[in-house]
Design a protein around this motif. Structure first.
Motif, PDB file in Angstrom:
ATOM      1  N   GLN A 114      19.269 -27.889   1.791  1.00 16.99           N
ATOM      2  CA  GLN A 114      19.220 -28.094   0.457  1.00 16.99           C
ATOM      3  C   GLN A 114      17.826 -28.931   0.295  1.00 16.99           C
ATOM      4  OE1 GLN A 114      22.877 -30.941  -0.066  1.00 16.99           O
ATOM      5  NE2 GLN A 114      21.520 -31.098  -1.912  1.00 16.99           N
ATOM      6  N   TYR A 115      17.046 -28.792  -0.678  1.00 20.57           N
ATOM      7  CA  TYR A 115      15.935 -29.698  -1.132  1.00 20.57           C
ATOM      8  C   TYR A 115      16.619 -31.202  -1.642  1.00 20.57           C
ATOM      9  CZ  TYR A 115      12.485 -26.128  -1.086  1.00 20.57           C
ATOM     10  OH  TYR A 115      11.514 -25.114  -0.752  1.00 20.57           O
TER      11      TYR A 115
ATOM     12  N   GLU B  65      13.577 -31.232   2.837  1.00 22.19           N
ATOM     13  CA  GLU B  65      14.976 -30.776   2.946  1.00 22.19           C
ATOM     14  C   GLU B  65      15.944 -31.417   3.992  1.00 22.19           C
ATOM     15  OE1 GLU B  65      14.792 -26.433   4.120  1.00 22.19           O
ATOM     16  OE2 GLU B  65      12.772 -26.758   4.045  1.00 22.19           O
TER      17      GLU B  65
ATOM     18  N   SER C 228      23.737 -25.436   6.296  1.00 24.84           N
ATOM     19  CA  SER C 228      22.979 -25.071   5.034  1.00 24.84           C
ATOM     20  C   SER C 228      22.084 -26.343   4.947  1.00 24.84           C
ATOM     21  CB  SER C 228      23.839 -24.932   3.790  1.00 24.84           C
ATOM     22  OG  SER C 228      24.292 -26.098   3.449  1.00 24.84           O
TER      23      SER C 228
END
Length: 636
Positions: free
Chosen positions: A470-471, A460, A468
């Protein structure tokens, strides 16, 4: 006259060409006055609105001249390179408007006809540089590049074309390569330019890189004592004083006849002889040919006695005083001769296992004194096997374990924040310890690891601006306790352990493609090890091969896709950390198969592995950063 017929006003101050031919200087002055008068007349006509289409005449004088040059109107000179391979048709007055000294660069060859004279420019000027000089004369602009910038600047400085010199120096400043800065400094000395402090500061801050580059000779060619002012600076980026003496020696020896007069000044005002070991001072400085053969015996004696007197007056502290015992050198806070130069970067070591439990403590390493110092900052949690990265003065800690729990959280510490507090950020999508981390293009990557149930393939990415995660693409193999590094704009990861055993495989992440690709495997499986980008290769260091801890080292060459053996480390270790500091590769702490260790070593190019001052505490499962020595509460 050319086919392009031109009408000249009757009142213009034009002299017969026969008179111009008799006196070249008079011809040049007449042309200058002619252009100036034309400019005044056109301005008057514009102001009195005698011209209906003002746009054409609102062009600058140089633009009008350039238009005439392109159309071969009123061309009065042809300037050729010495080899005859290139020529420029010009209005000579345009060049002389830069500086009348430009005329000194031209050698009159012949009259091409009644209108045009032919000149040959200084033999050092190439066709490209001649084009730049002419273009600058007409436009106050030149198309400088890494090929022509130095030659153009040298020509302008030689003939004191100040406007062109400053234009070149601005180019050097905006394109700060070692080559450009050294040449910019050299030229700024010649004309006493305001750019000189900028170049001097850059040289001080990048002195190590200059000595290791192919441009060291450029520094030696600067025939001005300001070189010694740079070397004397407290800010000078230098590892040790032996190195300083060597560059002093080389600079004087480069032009011994004219620079031998600086030896006394170099010893008494530049060299910090108290930071030299006694044997080096005796053999390499006072026993050098420069000292023994170039100085009068009475001066030699006086300098030796002066050094001895200072040594006797100086407090010599050894062994127990921790601020000075790293290299066991003389120290006195009241004398500059016994103080180290400024430390540019620090190693920040933190976390891991200490005395049977995880810790939040941090230590700082100062390469100038070879000391590990207690850090006034602690991590947010007691933690080991975690990710540690730094982006824009902010330190990020994520994942890891305290021996019981596996963490998912991310904490950040702004080193410029006077509050000096850790702040919580968006937690990772998955919990991970034994996580591999990387910082690429201002984004954090958490790669693989152990989530308390399995060794994972997932990865990630954290965006600090958006706070934030995210993958991103999954690894080809699950990897826990692997190691990752950024190299050539990509992320390399290798080794680690998964359900199939300890891996020797390696893969690369291409961020533009969001894809992992396998490359040639290491020669041996490794987990609990470190990989690092060093000397344009990927170095795999130590670790656990499934049978034992190892001190073996191998290097990956991405061009040949081959791993090659390198010199073994001094100590076999796993669960340690590695970092490059000042072009040397440091290996810190770890586990030797029986207990955590405090041992530190570094790989010095052309020397090999050498011991470094040990950590203050035994540590394994730690992590490591290299940070600038600029933050007030951490500054050494």
């Amino acid at each position: 006259m050319s086919d392009n017929q031109v009408t000249i006003d009757d009142d213009e101050d034009v002299v017969p060409m026969s008179t111009m031919k008799e006196n070249n200087i008079d011809f040049i002055n007449k042309m200058k006055r002619k252009v100036q008068k034309e400019e005044k007349n056109r301005q008057k006509r514009i102001c009195s609105q005698e011209i209906e289409d003002k746009t054409t005449y609102e062009l600058t004088r140089n633009q009008r001249l350039w238009s005439m040059k392109v159309n071969d109107e009123f061309i009065d000179s042809i300037i050729m390179t010495a080899d005859g391979g290139h020529q420029e048709n010009v209005h000579l007055c345009s060049l002389l408007m830069m500086n009348e000294n430009t005329l000194n660069a031209l050698r009159f060859i012949k009259d091409r006809n009644d209108m045009i004279k032919e000149y040959e420019i200084d033999s050092s000027v190439s066709a490209d540089v001649l084009r730049q000089v002419v273009h600058f004369a007409y436009h106050d602009y030149a198309s400088l590049n890494e090929t022509n910038c130095v030659e153009t600047a040298e020509f302008a400085a030689k003939y004191q074309i100040v406007s062109l010199v400053h234009y070149c120096l601005r180019y050097f400043q905006d394109n700060c390569t070692i080559r450009n800065v050294l040449n910019g400094f050299k030229i700024s000395i010649q004309i006493d330019s305001s750019y000189r402090p900028f170049f001097q500061s850059f040289i001080e801050d990048n002195f190590q890189k200059i000595l290791a580059s192919n441009f060291k000779t450029t520094l030696l060619t600067i025939n001005d004592s300001s070189v010694l002012d740079i070397i004397a600076s407290q800010r000078l980026d230098s590892r040790n004083e032996e190195e300083i003496w060597q560059i002093i020696h080389d600079w004087i020896d480069y032009d011994r006849h004219s620079r031998v007069k600086y030896i006394e000044h170099a010893i008494t005002n530049v060299l910090r002889f108290g930071r030299l070991k006694d044997e080096f001072l005796k053999m390499n400085v006072l026993g050098s040919n420069l000292f023994k053969q170039q100085l009068e015996p009475c001066l030699q004696t006086r300098l030796i006695n002066w050094i001895d007197e200072l040594n006797q007056q100086t407090v010599v502290i050894r062994g127990s005083f921790e601020l000075t015992n790293g290299f066991k050198l003389k120290y006195c806070k009241h004398s500059i001769y016994y103080q180290p130069r400024e430390t540019k970067e620090l190693l920040l070591v933190g976390g891991g296992w200490v005395e049977g439990s995880t810790t939040s403590s941090l230590e700082l390493y100062d390469y100038q004194t070879n000391l590990w110092l207690k850090c006034p900052l602690n991590l947010k949690d007691k933690i080991s096997y975690f990710g540690l990265e730094m982006i824009n003065d902010i330190v990020y800690v994520f994942g890891g374990s305290n021996g019981t729990d596996v963490f998912q959280k991310l904490h950040a510490f702004n080193l410029n924040d006077p509050q000096r507090q850790w702040t919580s950020k968006c937690s990772m999508i998955e919990r991970r310890c034994y996580v591999s981390s990387a910082n690429l293009n201002g984004l954090l990557y958490a790669i693989g690891g152990f989530n308390r149930q399995t060794r994972v393939r997932s990865c990630e990415r954290y965006n600090p601006d958006l706070d934030s995660w995210q993958y991103v693409a999954e690894l080809n193999y699950g990897r826990s306790d692997a190691s990752a590094v950024v190299h050539d704009g990509k992320i390399f990861i290798a080794g680690g352990i998964n359900d199939s055993g300890i891996e020797s495989s390696a893969e690369i992440y291409y961020p533009q493609l969001n894809q992992w690709r396998l490359i040639r495997s290491m020669s041996s499986p490794r987990t609990s090890f470190s990989i690092i980008s060093f000397q344009n290769k990927i170095w795999a260091l130590g670790g656990n091969d499934g049978v034992k801890r190892t001190g073996s080292v191998e290097c990956y060459d991405s061009e040949s896709n081959v791993w090659n053996e390198a010199e073994n480390m001094l100590i076999k270790r796993s669960t340690f950390s590695a970092m490059v500091l000042k072009d040397e590769l440091y290996v810190v702490g770890g586990y030797n198969g029986q207990s955590p260790i405090c041992n530190v070593e570094k790989y010095v190019p052309n020397t090999g592995w050498v011991k470094v001052k040990p950590l203050r505490h035994d540590r394994s499962g730690l992590n490591l950063l290299c940070i600038p020595n600029k933050y007030d509460f951490l500054k050494i």
